[in-house]
Write an enzyme that holds these catalytic residues in place. Sequence first.
Site, PDB file in Angstrom:
ATOM      1  N   ASP A 298       0.835  -1.197   0.000  1.00  0.00           N
ATOM      2  CA  ASP A 298       0.000   0.000   0.000  1.00  0.00           C
ATOM      3  C   ASP A 298       0.873   1.250   0.000  1.00  0.00           C
ATOM      4  OD1 ASP A 298      -2.354   1.399  -0.005  1.00  0.00           O
ATOM      5  OD2 ASP A 298      -2.780   1.132   2.116  1.00  0.00           O
TER       6      ASP A 298
ATOM      7  N   HIS B 167       2.297   2.951  -9.157  1.00  0.00           N
ATOM      8  CA  HIS B 167       1.975   1.540  -9.408  1.00  0.00           C
ATOM      9  C   HIS B 167       3.058   0.861 -10.245  1.00  0.00           C
ATOM     10  CE1 HIS B 167      -1.736   2.170  -7.449  1.00  0.00           C
ATOM     11  NE2 HIS B 167      -2.296   2.887  -8.390  1.00  0.00           N
TER      12      HIS B 167
ATOM     13  N   LEU C 241       9.830 -21.331  -4.381  1.00  0.00           N
ATOM     14  CA  LEU C 241       8.921 -20.384  -3.735  1.00  0.00           C
ATOM     15  C   LEU C 241       7.495 -20.485  -4.308  1.00  0.00           C
ATOM     16  CD1 LEU C 241       8.712 -17.779  -1.883  1.00  0.00           C
ATOM     17  CD2 LEU C 241       9.090 -16.485  -3.989  1.00  0.00           C
TER      18      LEU C 241
HETATM   19  C1  IPE Z   1      -5.875  -2.546  -0.245  1.00  0.00           C
HETATM   20  O1  IPE Z   1      -5.408  -1.258  -0.342  1.00  0.00           O
HETATM   21  C2  IPE Z   1      -5.882  -3.205  -1.589  1.00  0.00           C
HETATM   22  C3  IPE Z   1      -4.575  -3.496  -2.162  1.00  0.00           C
HETATM   23  C4  IPE Z   1      -3.435  -3.259  -1.625  1.00  0.00           C
HETATM   24  C5  IPE Z   1      -4.617  -4.129  -3.458  1.00  0.00           C
HETATM   25  P1  IPE Z   1      -6.394  -0.012  -0.521  1.00  0.00           P
HETATM   26  O2  IPE Z   1      -5.524   1.179  -0.626  1.00  0.00           O
HETATM   27  O3  IPE Z   1      -7.322  -0.283  -1.637  1.00  0.00           O
HETATM   28  O4  IPE Z   1      -7.215  -0.047   0.832  1.00  0.00           O
HETATM   29  P2  IPE Z   1      -7.978   1.102   1.609  1.00  0.00           P
HETATM   30  O5  IPE Z   1      -8.939   1.719   0.644  1.00  0.00           O
HETATM   31  O6  IPE Z   1      -6.952   2.077   2.070  1.00  0.00           O
HETATM   32  O7  IPE Z   1      -8.625   0.404   2.748  1.00  0.00           O
HETATM   33  C1  IPE Z   2      -1.594   0.146  -3.301  1.00  0.00           C
HETATM   34  O1  IPE Z   2      -1.346   1.511  -3.387  1.00  0.00           O
HETATM   35  C2  IPE Z   2      -1.817  -0.489  -4.644  1.00  0.00           C
HETATM   36  C3  IPE Z   2      -3.217  -0.821  -4.923  1.00  0.00           C
HETATM   37  C4  IPE Z   2      -4.229  -0.690  -4.108  1.00  0.00           C
HETATM   38  C5  IPE Z   2      -3.488  -1.337  -6.230  1.00  0.00           C
HETATM   39  P1  IPE Z   2      -2.521   2.569  -3.395  1.00  0.00           P
HETATM   40  O2  IPE Z   2      -2.922   2.824  -4.813  1.00  0.00           O
HETATM   41  O3  IPE Z   2      -3.626   2.149  -2.512  1.00  0.00           O
HETATM   42  O4  IPE Z   2      -1.799   3.847  -2.833  1.00  0.00           O
HETATM   43  P2  IPE Z   2      -2.368   4.876  -1.777  1.00  0.00           P
HETATM   44  O5  IPE Z   2      -2.813   4.066  -0.588  1.00  0.00           O
HETATM   45  O6  IPE Z   2      -3.517   5.568  -2.428  1.00  0.00           O
HETATM   46  O7  IPE Z   2      -1.231   5.765  -1.472  1.00  0.00           O
HETATM   47 MG    MG Z   3      -4.028   2.432  -0.577  1.00  0.00          MG
END
Ligand code: IPE
Ligand code: IPE
Ligand code: MG
Length: 246
Positions: A21, A38, A132
């Site tokens: 995240d 990403h 793995l």
């Molecule tokens: C969870 O992260 C989903 C992934 C890492 C794929 P999000 O960024 O979507 O979650 P919330 O919205 O902060 O809970």
């Molecule tokens: C995690 O990073 C990746 C996915 C959920 C696909 P985010 O896109 O949620 O990044 P933040 O949390 O908005 O910074």
């Molecule tokens: Mg996120």
Amino acid sequence: MDFFNEELGLKIPGHVAVILDGNGRWAKQRKMPRTYGHKVGSQVVEDMLNIVDDLGVKYFTVYAFSTENWKRSQEEVSTLMGILRWYLKDCVKKSMKNNVRCRVIGRKEELSPDIVQSIENLEEKTKNNTGLNFTIAINYGGRDEITRAVKKIAADVKAGKINPDDITEQTITDNLDTRELPDPDLLIRTSGEQRLSNYLPWQLAYTEFYFTDTYWPDFNKEELIKAFEKYNKRERRFGGVKEDAK
Ligand code: IPE
Ligand code: IPE
Ligand code: MG
């Protein structure tokens, strides 16, 4: 099952699950579009695969796209799907070279047919690899996974294959997408958020949690070792009592 890494003097968790995240915030901090985060984030997943493998992790499971992530802008969703499309293809060669067995968990329905085909191809080609175990959660939601399992079990009951009285926790476990995986030993979530966001709720029942403020694109071997050091200080009791406290 933990593995003892002599060189590091650390117990290495057998199954590490990650909520990667912070890609978007990491990019915004650099005045870049979220999608750039990403792209960098996917490179970090690739780097981490070699690192966890070298340290002795046996199962590595990452959350790439949740059932809720469709709520994002069309541009972001299509970039994420584009990255996954490319990644799933690229993963075949690399996994064959590194003896990695790949699996994808999550709901296939909303994914485009070519992505579903790439998933099937990746799973099929790598199915005899013995190194793995790498699992990617794509269009994954724990509640959706449990709902699908319940439907399957209900259909088995209706077909007379199983008696409701014979349904156990194992029946549910066996009908989840993760049926071939042991429960995670350690969950890592980056970016400072401390929630599950619908990730593996059944499987994480007794998992140790580690949260770090580091954004995923900055996550690296040192950060991972820090997480393992914390894990080494935890005492897993599974509802029992510590031996010397009896
Ligand atoms: C969870 O992260 C989903 C992934 C890492 C794929 P999000 O960024 O979507 O979650 P919330 O919205 O902060 O809970
Ligand atoms: C995690 O990073 C990746 C996915 C959920 C696909 P985010 O896109 O949620 O990044 P933040 O949390 O908005 O910074
Ligand atoms: Mg996120």
